[in-house]
Design an enzyme around this catalytic site. Sequence first.
Site, PDB file in Angstrom:
ATOM      1  N   CYS A   1       8.136   7.006   1.652  1.00  0.00           N
ATOM      2  CA  CYS A   1       9.352   7.215   0.803  1.00  0.00           C
ATOM      3  C   CYS A   1       9.675   8.713   1.380  1.00  0.00           C
ATOM      4  O   CYS A   1      11.178   8.521   1.261  1.00  0.00           O
ATOM      5  CB  CYS A   1       8.817   7.886  -0.857  1.00  0.00           C
ATOM      6  SG  CYS A   1       7.772   6.038  -0.573  1.00  0.00           S
TER       7      CYS A   1
ATOM      8  N   GLU B   1       9.696   4.824  -4.983  1.00  0.00           N
ATOM      9  CA  GLU B   1      11.265   5.262  -4.834  1.00  0.00           C
ATOM     10  C   GLU B   1      12.455   4.464  -3.283  1.00  0.00           C
ATOM     11  O   GLU B   1      13.103   4.640  -3.931  1.00  0.00           O
ATOM     12  CB  GLU B   1      10.794   6.492  -4.090  1.00  0.00           C
ATOM     13  CG  GLU B   1      10.049   7.791  -4.796  1.00  0.00           C
ATOM     14  CD  GLU B   1       8.477   7.029  -3.892  1.00  0.00           C
ATOM     15  OE1 GLU B   1       7.824   5.866  -4.600  1.00  0.00           O
ATOM     16  OE2 GLU B   1       7.516   7.917  -3.822  1.00  0.00           O
TER      17      GLU B   1
ATOM     18  N   CYS C   1       4.982   9.867  -0.957  1.00  0.00           N
ATOM     19  CA  CYS C   1       4.140   9.330   0.440  1.00  0.00           C
ATOM     20  C   CYS C   1       5.212   9.901   1.455  1.00  0.00           C
ATOM     21  O   CYS C   1       6.535  10.247   1.816  1.00  0.00           O
ATOM     22  CB  CYS C   1       3.515   8.179   0.131  1.00  0.00           C
ATOM     23  SG  CYS C   1       4.341   6.689   1.081  1.00  0.00           S
TER      24      CYS C   1
ATOM     25  N   HIS D   1       7.235   0.328  -2.348  1.00  0.00           N
ATOM     26  CA  HIS D   1       6.858   1.672  -3.393  1.00  0.00           C
ATOM     27  C   HIS D   1       8.195   2.476  -4.707  1.00  0.00           C
ATOM     28  O   HIS D   1       9.229   1.766  -4.433  1.00  0.00           O
ATOM     29  CB  HIS D   1       7.086   3.354  -2.173  1.00  0.00           C
ATOM     30  CG  HIS D   1       5.432   3.480  -1.506  1.00  0.00           C
ATOM     31  ND1 HIS D   1       4.611   4.240  -1.217  1.00  0.00           N
ATOM     32  CD2 HIS D   1       4.770   1.693  -1.538  1.00  0.00           C
ATOM     33  CE1 HIS D   1       3.586   3.891  -0.332  1.00  0.00           C
ATOM     34  NE2 HIS D   1       3.462   2.526  -1.121  1.00  0.00           N
TER      35      HIS D   1
HETATM   36 ZN    ZN Z   1       5.958   6.125  -0.782  1.00  0.00          ZN
END
Ligand code: ZN
Length: 192
Positions: free
Chosen positions: A85, A54, A82, A52
């Site tokens: 992260c 991040e 999410c 992801h």
């Molecule tokens: Zn995430």
Amino acid sequence: MDHEYWMEQALSLADRAESKSEIPVGAIVVLDNEIIGQGYNAPISNVDPTAHAEIQAIRSACNRVGNYRLPGSRLYVTLEPCSMCAGAIVHARIAQLIYGAVEPKSGVVCSQHQFFSEAFLNHKVDIVGGVLAEKASEKLSGFFQYRRKQKNAQENGLIGSFFDFIINNIDSLLASLHCLVLKYGQIPPNYS
Ligand code: ZN
């Protein structure tokens, strides 16, 4: 430099995710008014569920400063993080999280959960939400619209090519049908 300035940088990284057909999310890590890490969403192209924006930005920042923690830093991300992260943000000791659009399905800052308010956390993250939110969500909805159109075109294409096949091969199909009728339509002599 204000939050919007940095969020623009994160948004341009989201474009790089989109150019690889990934959901457009971008992130940067800023320390002392300098970008020390950047990342964009790439789980499919990297074959890595943790890729992801991040996580990618935190990884690049940690490599840059040679530390597994990033005290005093700010993370800018175009979409509400999410659970994975959010956990990484706490582990990295990020001081401030600034995000753009909300993610109603899997966001854990305010949508599905208020992760950063959990009492068990030994590190508090300062949160700023909704920075250039409209721009970020327009980018996301544009991406999903485009993907839906592509999918529909593919499906219509399949049906279209089925009919094309029938039209192009009607003569040989009729001929085959004629042969079948000839073959099975006739009563064998010994049964009559
Ligand atoms: Zn995430």
